[in-house]
Scaffold this motif. Sequence first.
Motif, PDB file in Angstrom:
ATOM      1  N   ARG A  83      -1.634   4.010  -1.457  1.00  0.00           N
ATOM      2  CA  ARG A  83      -3.030   3.685  -1.170  1.00  0.00           C
ATOM      3  C   ARG A  83      -3.082   2.881   0.129  1.00  0.00           C
ATOM      4  O   ARG A  83      -2.050   2.436   0.624  1.00  0.00           O
TER       5      ARG A  83
ATOM      6  N   GLY B  81       0.813  -1.207   0.000  1.00  0.00           N
ATOM      7  CA  GLY B  81       0.000   0.000   0.000  1.00  0.00           C
ATOM      8  C   GLY B  81       0.844   1.253   0.000  1.00  0.00           C
ATOM      9  O   GLY B  81       0.561   2.221  -0.719  1.00  0.00           O
TER      10      GLY B  81
ATOM     11  N   PRO C  68      -3.755  -3.448   1.337  1.00  0.00           N
ATOM     12  CA  PRO C  68      -4.802  -4.407   0.958  1.00  0.00           C
ATOM     13  C   PRO C  68      -5.344  -5.137   2.181  1.00  0.00           C
ATOM     14  O   PRO C  68      -4.588  -5.487   3.090  1.00  0.00           O
TER      15      PRO C  68
ATOM     16  N   GLU D 191      -4.879  -6.751  -6.821  1.00  0.00           N
ATOM     17  CA  GLU D 191      -4.864  -5.436  -7.464  1.00  0.00           C
ATOM     18  C   GLU D 191      -3.546  -4.713  -7.202  1.00  0.00           C
ATOM     19  O   GLU D 191      -2.993  -4.058  -8.095  1.00  0.00           O
TER      20      GLU D 191
ATOM     21  N   THR E 133      -7.894  -7.654   1.583  1.00  0.00           N
ATOM     22  CA  THR E 133      -8.455  -8.898   1.064  1.00  0.00           C
ATOM     23  C   THR E 133      -7.498  -9.456   0.018  1.00  0.00           C
ATOM     24  O   THR E 133      -6.612  -8.757  -0.474  1.00  0.00           O
TER      25      THR E 133
ATOM     26  N   GLU F 164      -8.319 -10.173  -2.979  1.00  0.00           N
ATOM     27  CA  GLU F 164      -8.587  -9.455  -4.219  1.00  0.00           C
ATOM     28  C   GLU F 164      -7.839  -8.120  -4.260  1.00  0.00           C
ATOM     29  O   GLU F 164      -7.282  -7.738  -5.298  1.00  0.00           O
ATOM     30  N   GLU F 165      -7.784  -7.435  -3.145  1.00  0.00           N
ATOM     31  CA  GLU F 165      -7.043  -6.163  -3.098  1.00  0.00           C
ATOM     32  C   GLU F 165      -5.544  -6.406  -3.210  1.00  0.00           C
ATOM     33  O   GLU F 165      -4.826  -5.591  -3.799  1.00  0.00           O
TER      34      GLU F 165
END
Length: 246
Positions: A144, A139, A147, A155, A149, A151-152
């Motif tokens: 950002r 992150g 994450p 990403e 999860t 899924e994150e």
Amino acid sequence: MRPRVLLLAGLEPTGRAGLLADVAAVRARGGDAVAVPTAQTAQGTHTFAVVPAAPRMLTAQVTAAREWGVLHAVKWGVVPGPSQLATARAALKGTDAWWVVDPVVRSSRGQALSRLSPRHYLALAGPRVVVTPNLDEAGWLLGRPAPGTVEEAQEAAEGLCRLGFGVVLVKGGHLPEGQGLADVLAFSGRMLVMRGRRLKRPPERRGTGCRLASALAAELGRGTGPEAAVRAAREHVTRYLRTGRD
């Protein structure tokens, strides 16, 4: 082949993390470890200090290491500041070794180990560069939130690939309990979720990130492909957590 791995990291005298842990991991994987301290650190139960390496000595040590033979991989651990980063990069100019970058900026207890910013790490990106952030570091590199999860995490791995890293391993050891343990590996347009069993870590068995990145560097230096190299490195860390031995 016996891979020759240059280890750039902070010296933590107990060997539970940092440069001495890196050496143990590389040797356990059958590699030849060349250790260059980027900083001296003291990390006790109440004591903490970091003293950056002198750039002149850092240049001399990396240069001398290259004079003794070809480097097959370079593992970047703690780099305390921009001058140490620039110095090491300049001394490594021309090498085509794999680079494994573990973007450690804080200790496991939250103390600052480095003054580098995300842009410094992003400047290291390249097709033969692996980056191995945990969730918080992923992150931070992307600007950002970490994450939360799988899924994150996927990403985040995709985002770091777009920024130029040839291989990305987002370590999911701190995912919420309901998510289980899952590391995300991305390279060459592939995305793999590597699940595992969450093991309880005794307090003294620190440096799992150091060991994983160093074992990974040894495997890549040997010529092992990214997926198999990551699996071998994960198995190495699992054994360390279970037995306390590299």
